[in-house]
Design a protein around this motif. Structure first.
Motif, PDB file in Angstrom:
ATOM      1  N   VAL A 140       0.703  -1.171  -0.074  1.00  0.00           N
ATOM      2  CA  VAL A 140       0.073  -0.398   0.115  1.00  0.00           C
ATOM      3  C   VAL A 140       0.850   1.114  -0.026  1.00  0.00           C
ATOM      4  CG1 VAL A 140      -1.765   1.474   1.091  1.00  0.00           C
ATOM      5  CG2 VAL A 140      -1.593  -1.147   1.298  1.00  0.00           C
ATOM      6  N   LEU A 160      -4.575   6.509   0.575  1.00  0.00           N
ATOM      7  CA  LEU A 160      -3.808   5.211   0.175  1.00  0.00           C
ATOM      8  C   LEU A 160      -4.026   5.084  -1.014  1.00  0.00           C
ATOM      9  CD1 LEU A 160      -4.363   3.323   3.487  1.00  0.00           C
ATOM     10  CD2 LEU A 160      -2.500   4.768   3.084  1.00  0.00           C
ATOM     11  N   ALA A 162      -3.830   1.477  -3.194  1.00  0.00           N
ATOM     12  CA  ALA A 162      -3.437  -0.098  -2.766  1.00  0.00           C
ATOM     13  C   ALA A 162      -3.744  -0.987  -3.955  1.00  0.00           C
ATOM     14  CB  ALA A 162      -4.228  -0.629  -1.697  1.00  0.00           C
ATOM     15  N   ILE A 171      -6.328  -4.276   4.912  1.00  0.00           N
ATOM     16  CA  ILE A 171      -5.739  -3.205   5.255  1.00  0.00           C
ATOM     17  C   ILE A 171      -5.861  -2.858   6.793  1.00  0.00           C
ATOM     18  CG2 ILE A 171      -5.346  -0.589   4.774  1.00  0.00           C
ATOM     19  CD1 ILE A 171      -6.131  -1.142   1.892  1.00  0.00           C
TER      20      ILE A 171
END
Length: 484
Positions: A140, A160, A162, A171
């Protein structure tokens, strides 16, 4: 790691210490070079073949210099590792860029997902580092980070990116193992890539131009939340007034209360996520800006020509249009007012001040060439939902004014990011039903005790199902109307 002393250049008092054998070799080379130079000088100066020998020496020197240059370019000037005590580079660092790219997993190269995440960590050294390490373990990428200090910890808000195959639950589990608590995560979009100061300045500019933008600005700033404008709560003495909320406002976990400019209270609720002091300060700054600027709406207008040839003007309205709206009420029939307000017709006028206030939504007014108000369209912020309502003077109905107003109001709702709008009317109000159908949007119909609620969904995904879905809903609506 233990190294041999002979393999390392040591220092003493900041000065390099050379090995004695190297010094002896350098002196020997120096004396040899002097002796060779003296012999060559004697041969050139006193020998019979001096000029020829000088020419040959020059050629040899040039050839030697050329060979040295070629050798240096081929092998470089880096000394061998044994002379400086350095270790060879790791295999992954010796590989070229193309080799590294093939061995490194890059979430940006493939399909990726943006996430907004907020978690609480202990205010201790290393806590944020542990969190970042856990995110890196899930591949991430942290695009931005904001910290909100609290009395017993720190709330960290991340944007974020990812890989597409990493779910939000994975996560949050990794964050929990790294020490995060009260973690909240949701999908983000490209608009969240803007940094916080830029986003706040943009929202302030929108609020400064239009008072109706304040609730929308707060929603964009805080995410999903419910915003209401309410009268001030009674004080201990029994009266009502703005003293029920202090001038600086009140922050209570998931609820904010701030003094509204018109004397009431603005409440902001977000049950799923507590507010931080930083968020409270930002909201208070926007509300204070709105209060200082006072009521205001954009003054642009459009002139339209109806099919029969009459010209009308459509523009934004506010409390300055109160007298014109009351005069229109007097010209409207009891049936028209009853269709619009769903209550005692005599109380219709008392709703106008609320409806025309930009604090509660946006209003469009239709004026004739003589300046008389003949139609009103309202887009009202109802908590976390949005309502549309129309009132057209009897003499101006069935001319397309209602459809024109409704289309403009829905366009405003789409611009504001609303997922849907709803209209409350009666099944016998065929004009409003036809106007909602003319939008070409998927519609939901609900009938309760003779009141019809029509909801138009504005999200892009629902448009795919468009015509077939709407026909099915219209069939169900017809069946409900027959049974009613």
């Amino acid at each position: 790691m233990i190294r041999k002393v002979s393999d390392v250049t040591r220092t003493k008092n900041g000065r390099p210490v050379h090995h004695w054998r190297r010094d002896v070799i350098e002196l020997a080379a120096l004396f040899t070079a002097v002796a060779v130079a003296d012999a060559v000088a004697n041969l050139v100066g006193h020998g019979p073949d001096g000029p020829a020998l000088l020419t040959v020496s020059a050629i040899v020197l040039i050839a030697t210099a050329g060979f040295h240059t070629w050798w240096a370019r081929r092998h470089g000037h880096a000394p061998p590792t044994g002379d400086i005590g350095a270790r060879p580079l790791p295999t992954e660092q010796q590989a070229g860029p193309s080799d590294q790219a093939s061995e490194t997993s890059d979430p940006v190269a493939g399909e990726s997902t943006l996430w907004r995440m907020r978690t609480t960590v202990k205010d201790a050294p290393g806590s944020l580092a542990a969190l970042c390490t856990a995110l890196a373990g899930q591949r991430v990428d942290i695009l931005s980070l904001q910290t909100h200090p609290l009395a017993d910890g720190t709330v960290d808000e991340f944007l974020l990116r990812a890989p597409g195959d990493v779910a939000g639950g994975e996560i949050t589990r990794a964050v929990a193992l790294a020490g995060g608590s009260d973690t909240w995560i949701e999908r983000a979009d490209a608009h969240d890539l803007v940094d916080a100061p830029t986003r706040v300045l943009g929202l302030a500019a929108r609020t400064a131009l239009d008072a109706a933008e304040l609730p929308l600005a707060l929603r964009q700033l805080l995410g999903r939340c419910t915003i209401r404008s309410l009268p001030a709560k009674p004080v201990a003495g029994g009266g009502e007034g703005p003293e029920a909320v202090p001038a600086e406002g009140v922050l209570e976990d998931t609820v904010m209360r701030l003094r509204a400019p018109e004397g009431g209270v603005i409440t902001v609720e977000r049950p799923y996520l507590p507010f931080t002091p930083t968020e409270f300060a930002r909201v208070r700054a926007l509300v204070e800006l709105d209060a200082r600027l006072g009521p205001r709406v954009p003054r642009s207008h459009d002139v339209l020509t109806l099919p029969e040839g009459s010209d009308i003007t459509v523009r934004r309205a506010d409390t300055g249009d109160l007298e014109g709206a009351r005069a229109m009420h007097e010209r409207c029939s009891q049936r028209t007012l009853g269709m619009r307000y769903h209550g005692p017709v005599g109380d219709a006028d008392r709703y106008l001040n609320h409806l025309l206030s930009p604090r509660f939504g946006r209003t469009l007014a239709v004026h004739t060439a003589s300046g008389r108000v003949v139609g009103l369209g309202h887009l009202l912020w109802d908590g976390d939902e949005t309502e549309v309502a129309l009132l057209i003077e009897d003499a101006w109905q069935r001319r397309g004014i209602g459809g024109e107003l409704l289309g403009r109001l829905v366009a405003m709702a789409v611009e504001a990011g609303c997922a849907s709008v709803y209209a409350v009317t009666q099944a016998s109000n065929t004009g409003m039903v036809a106007a909602m159908r003319s939008l070409g949007l998927p519609l939901d119909y609900q009938i309760e005790e003779g009141t019809l609620v029509i909801t138009a969904r504005l999200d892009t995904a629902s448009f795919v199902a468009g015509p077939a879905y709407e026909q099915e809903q219209e069939r169900e609506f017809s069946e409900e109307t027959v049974r009613d």
